[in-house]
Design a protein around this motif. Structure first.
Motif, mmCIF file in Angstrom:
data_model
loop_
_atom_site.group_PDB
_atom_site.id
_atom_site.type_symbol
_atom_site.label_atom_id
_atom_site.label_comp_id
_atom_site.label_asym_id
_atom_site.label_seq_id
_atom_site.Cartn_x
_atom_site.Cartn_y
_atom_site.Cartn_z
ATOM 1 N N TYR A 84 5.987 64.779 60.582
ATOM 2 C CA TYR A 84 4.826 65.294 61.307
ATOM 3 C C TYR A 84 3.693 65.619 60.338
ATOM 4 O O TYR A 84 2.526 65.316 60.607
ATOM 5 C CB TYR A 84 5.249 66.529 62.104
ATOM 6 C CG TYR A 84 4.114 67.299 62.716
ATOM 7 C CD1 TYR A 84 3.412 66.800 63.806
ATOM 8 C CD2 TYR A 84 3.737 68.538 62.201
ATOM 9 C CE1 TYR A 84 2.373 67.516 64.363
ATOM 10 C CE2 TYR A 84 2.707 69.251 62.752
ATOM 11 C CZ TYR A 84 2.021 68.746 63.838
ATOM 12 O OH TYR A 84 0.995 69.447 64.383
ATOM 13 N N PHE A 144 9.605 67.600 60.856
ATOM 14 C CA PHE A 144 8.422 68.333 60.430
ATOM 15 C C PHE A 144 7.756 67.634 59.243
ATOM 16 O O PHE A 144 6.528 67.531 59.184
ATOM 17 C CB PHE A 144 8.784 69.780 60.073
ATOM 18 C CG PHE A 144 7.620 70.615 59.653
ATOM 19 C CD1 PHE A 144 6.708 71.065 60.583
ATOM 20 C CD2 PHE A 144 7.438 70.958 58.327
ATOM 21 C CE1 PHE A 144 5.625 71.846 60.207
ATOM 22 C CE2 PHE A 144 6.365 71.734 57.931
ATOM 23 C CZ PHE A 144 5.452 72.183 58.876
ATOM 24 N N VAL A 172 4.456 67.065 68.153
ATOM 25 C CA VAL A 172 4.691 68.508 68.097
ATOM 26 C C VAL A 172 5.962 68.836 68.867
ATOM 27 O O VAL A 172 6.807 69.615 68.421
ATOM 28 C CB VAL A 172 3.479 69.307 68.639
ATOM 29 C CG1 VAL A 172 3.828 70.772 68.839
ATOM 30 C CG2 VAL A 172 2.293 69.169 67.688
ATOM 31 N N PHE A 202 9.202 70.977 67.415
ATOM 32 C CA PHE A 202 9.394 72.376 67.791
ATOM 33 C C PHE A 202 10.068 72.623 69.141
ATOM 34 O O PHE A 202 10.497 73.729 69.405
ATOM 35 C CB PHE A 202 8.039 73.100 67.795
ATOM 36 C CG PHE A 202 7.385 73.129 66.448
ATOM 37 C CD1 PHE A 202 7.850 73.965 65.460
ATOM 38 C CD2 PHE A 202 6.313 72.292 66.162
ATOM 39 C CE1 PHE A 202 7.253 73.995 64.201
ATOM 40 C CE2 PHE A 202 5.705 72.310 64.921
ATOM 41 C CZ PHE A 202 6.173 73.156 63.945
ATOM 42 N N SER A 232 4.952 75.910 69.378
ATOM 43 C CA SER A 232 4.457 74.560 69.675
ATOM 44 C C SER A 232 2.978 74.598 70.011
ATOM 45 O O SER A 232 2.204 73.736 69.568
ATOM 46 C CB SER A 232 5.230 73.952 70.842
ATOM 47 O OG SER A 232 6.599 73.898 70.555
ATOM 48 N N ASN A 288 -3.611 74.277 66.027
ATOM 49 C CA ASN A 288 -4.016 74.219 64.627
ATOM 50 C C ASN A 288 -4.162 72.786 64.126
ATOM 51 O O ASN A 288 -5.052 72.498 63.329
ATOM 52 C CB ASN A 288 -3.033 74.987 63.744
ATOM 53 C CG ASN A 288 -3.187 76.477 63.892
ATOM 54 O OD1 ASN A 288 -4.225 76.963 64.319
ATOM 55 N ND2 ASN A 288 -2.151 77.214 63.548
ATOM 56 N N SER A 289 -3.314 71.891 64.585
ATOM 57 C CA SER A 289 -3.424 70.486 64.189
ATOM 58 C C SER A 289 -4.739 69.895 64.679
ATOM 59 O O SER A 289 -5.385 69.109 63.981
ATOM 60 C CB SER A 289 -2.249 69.680 64.729
ATOM 61 O OG SER A 289 -1.044 70.141 64.170
ATOM 62 N N PHE A 314 3.884 72.346 53.986
ATOM 63 C CA PHE A 314 2.556 72.164 54.559
ATOM 64 C C PHE A 314 1.483 72.350 53.484
ATOM 65 O O PHE A 314 0.499 71.608 53.432
ATOM 66 C CB PHE A 314 2.362 73.142 55.720
ATOM 67 C CG PHE A 314 1.153 72.867 56.546
ATOM 68 C CD1 PHE A 314 0.982 71.656 57.189
ATOM 69 C CD2 PHE A 314 0.182 73.839 56.703
ATOM 70 C CE1 PHE A 314 -0.126 71.396 57.959
ATOM 71 C CE2 PHE A 314 -0.936 73.599 57.475
ATOM 72 C CZ PHE A 314 -1.096 72.371 58.103
ATOM 73 N N ALA A 327 1.066 75.214 66.730
ATOM 74 C CA ALA A 327 1.038 74.008 65.896
ATOM 75 C C ALA A 327 0.075 72.972 66.471
ATOM 76 O O ALA A 327 -0.687 72.333 65.736
ATOM 77 C CB ALA A 327 2.440 73.409 65.775
#
Length: 157
Positions: A63, A60, A151, A155, A105, A111-112, A13, A108
Motif C-alpha cells: 500500500y 501495508f 485501504v 485495515f 481505515s 490522509n492518503s 511510512f 488512512a
C-alpha cells in the motif's frame, strides 16, 4: 507490544515518504515513530489500537508503494496543470461514500487523499468524505475506488 505494532508501520511510512536511507534521516524517523507510536497507543487508540497481522503488514508495505507512486504521478499532473499558460484548472468538491468498518481505515483513506497532490480531504462525516479536487481528472482517481479497495485490504481484514 501494542506500541511496537504501531511504531513499525509508522517507521515504514517515514522511509517511504522520505525516500532515503541516510542514517540521520533514519534516526529522526525512528525517534518520531516511537514518540508518535507511544502517544497513539496511550491516548489515540487506548482501547482499540489498530493492530496489523503479519499478512496485513505485508499488504501495508505494498500500500505504501501504491501511495508513493500515486503521489509522484499526481505531483507531475499538478505541475503540468500549474505550468500550463492557460491554467486549465476547474476545481470541484466531490462527495465519496465508503463502507469502512474501522476508524483507522477512514483515517488512512482521508490522509492518503490529502497527501496526494491535487486532492484534499475537507470533511469526514461517518462514511461520507468531502474532497476538494484541483481538476476533474483528480476526482476520477478517487471515483475509481482503487484507493478505497487498497485501504480495505490492509485495515479491514
Amino acid at each position: 507490544m501494542k506500541t511496537v505494532r504501531t511504531v513499525i508501520p509508522l517507521f515504514a511510512f517515514w522511509i517511504a515518504l522520505t525516500g532515503t536511507l541516510k542514517p540521520a534521516e533514519l534516526a529522526v524517523g525512528a525517534v518520531l515513530s516511537v514518540v508518535i507510536g507511544v502517544w497513539a497507543t496511550r491516548f489515540l487508540w487506548a482501547e482499540d489500537a489498530p493492530v496489523l497481522t503479519m499478512r496485513q503488514t505485508g499488504r501495508f508495505v505494498l500500500y505504501l508503494g501504491y501511495v508513493v507512486r500515486s503521489i509522484i504521478v499526481a505531483a507531475i499532473g499538478v505541475a503540468e496543470v500549474v505550468l500550463d499558460p492557460r491554467m486549465p484548472i476547474e476545481p470541484l468538491l466531490v462527495t465519496h461514500r465508503t463502507s469502512f468498518k474501522r476508524a483507522v481505515s477512514r483515517v488512512a483513506f482521508a490522509n492518503s487523499i490529502t497527501l496526494t497532490p491535487g486532492t484534499l480531504t475537507v470533511d469526514v462525516d461517518g462514511d461520507n468524505f468531502l474532497i476538494h479536487c484541483l481538476d476533474e481528472r483528480f476526482a476520477d482517481d478517487i471515483a475509481s475506488g482503487e484507493l478505497e479497495r487498497r485501504v480495505s485490504r490492509v485495515f479491514e481484514e
